[in-house]
Design an enzyme around this catalytic site. Structure first.
Site, PDB file in Angstrom:
ATOM      1  N   ASP A  27      31.086  35.087  43.884  1.00 15.99           N
ATOM      2  CA  ASP A  27      31.833  35.710  42.792  1.00 15.99           C
ATOM      3  C   ASP A  27      30.985  35.638  41.536  1.00 15.99           C
ATOM      4  O   ASP A  27      30.336  34.618  41.270  1.00 15.99           O
ATOM      5  CB  ASP A  27      33.166  35.014  42.541  1.00 15.99           C
ATOM      6  N   GLU A  29      31.108  36.626  37.264  1.00 17.27           N
ATOM      7  CA  GLU A  29      31.799  37.129  36.079  1.00 17.27           C
ATOM      8  C   GLU A  29      30.760  37.839  35.222  1.00 17.27           C
ATOM      9  O   GLU A  29      29.589  37.431  35.178  1.00 17.27           O
ATOM     10  CB  GLU A  29      32.442  35.982  35.299  1.00 17.27           C
ATOM     11  N   HIS A 164      39.592  34.352  37.324  1.00 16.20           N
ATOM     12  CA  HIS A 164      38.447  34.860  36.553  1.00 16.20           C
ATOM     13  C   HIS A 164      37.486  33.758  36.146  1.00 16.20           C
ATOM     14  O   HIS A 164      36.709  33.916  35.203  1.00 16.20           O
ATOM     15  CB  HIS A 164      38.914  35.660  35.332  1.00 16.20           C
ATOM     16  N   ASP A 169      37.340  31.402  41.755  1.00 15.22           N
ATOM     17  CA  ASP A 169      37.508  32.652  42.499  1.00 15.22           C
ATOM     18  C   ASP A 169      36.720  32.617  43.808  1.00 15.22           C
ATOM     19  O   ASP A 169      37.193  33.083  44.845  1.00 15.22           O
ATOM     20  CB  ASP A 169      37.057  33.844  41.658  1.00 15.22           C
TER      21      ASP A 169
END
Length: 328
Positions: A27, A29, A164, A169
């Site tokens: 994951d 961001e 998030h 995540d």
């Protein structure tokens, strides 16, 4: 800001021999969703061939620009200023990805962001296939109300603690992917694997760096923001015919990942005198896609209209010999 922890989990006794030998559940961001946005944090859970967790890793990344929607990811300029640059963590990131299938929720987004960061660092990510957990949940026909990560997590009883946040995540996704993988193995389901094509050419748009803690300059962007293209000066000569050259004025559409950044590929087509279309219609001359079985709306419409389809490599060869438009 790195973490590494080893855990153990059980796995079923039978396993399809054709399944991959390991997975990297990822994951990231980011500062936004566009091609010039940057990764600001990344997490990887490494899983073995049967989905048992080997370890996990997390890092912040200094994007050298405004962090974007802080109200979503919570990472401010002050927090990111002392973080390593992507080129500083690329070796460790590569170690985590090396030889594994990249697993992500909406994997095409995570892969494109990762591929762009590697291209900026003049490196190539050591991963050749990706698996999208949205596509896997569809293959398994899971009774989900939608395809959000929280819905997938709730289905398997996984508790999300910090939405998030890349590490949480990735944890949630890993814990939801493991039973999905076991269900696929037990049912003999073919995994929806897709090729990861690294970017082989890259140009960055100018992005103003924001060293202050103000986010007023941030504007939400779409996945692929529309660009104003010059009108094609040539009439559409019709559909592409196999074995013949492309002709100036032909309407070309693109779908899915490309190894050359999409904007560059579109610019090359326009320079050759082709019309780049954003959708498929009966007038489309050719669809370029590396994944003709993807089931995207463009691929489906191309089948309905009988639009010819070629992959990126074939299109690149055709671009080298585009016939001039008819004088009429």
């Amino acid at each position: 800001m790195l973490e590494d922890q080893t855990t153990a989990a059980s796995s079923p006794t039978t396993w399809p021999a054709a399944y991959p030998q390991g997975y990297a559940v990822v994951d990231v961001e980011t500062t936004g969703l566009a091609r010039d946005d940057r990764i600001i944090s990344a997490a990887v859970y490494r899983l073995d061939a049967r989905g048992e967790v080997e370890d996990h890793w997390y890092t912040l990344v200094n994007p050298e620009r405004d962090p974007g929607p802080v109200w979503i990811h919570g990472l401010t300029s002050d927090v990111l200023r002392g973080a390593p640059l992507f080129q500083d963590i690329v070796e460790e990131f590569s170690t985590r990805l090396d030889g594994r299938v990249l697993v992500a929720h909406n994997a095409v987004f995570d892969w494109q962001m990762i591929a762009r960061e590697y291209a900026r660092a003049e490196r190539e990510a050591p991963v050749r296939q990706r698996l999208c957990t949205i596509a896997l949940s569809k293959e398994l026909a899971l009774p989900l109300p939608n395809h959000k990560l929280e819905s997938l997590a709730a289905h398997f009883g996984v508790v999300q603690q910090r939405a998030h946040h890349a590490l949480d995540d990735a944890r949630v996704l890993a814990e939801a992917f493991r039973p999905s993988l076991r269900a696929a193995a037990e049912g003999g389901v073919r995994l929806p694997l897709h090729e990861c094509r690294p970017l082989t050419e890259w140009t960055d748009r100018a992005v103003p760096r924001q060293q202050q803690s103000s986010y007023g300059s941030y504007r939400p962007t779409s996945w692929r923001p529309a660009r104003k293209r010059p009108a094609c000066p040539y009439p559409n000569p019709g559909r592409y015919e196999e074995g013949k050259p492309l002709k100036q004025g032909m309407r070309i559409a693109f779908s899915g990942d490309t190894s050359i950044e999409r904007d560059l590929l579109e610019d090359r087509a326009i320079e050759a005198g082709l019309h780049v279309a954003t959708s498929i219609s009966r007038l489309t001359s050719l669809l370029v896609t590396n994944d003709p079985d993807s089931g995207t709306s463009k691929v489906v419409k191309a089948r309905q209209f009988g639009t010819p389809v070629v992959d990126e490599a074939a299109f690149g060869q055709l671009l080298g010999n585009v016939a001039p438009a008819s004088r009429e």
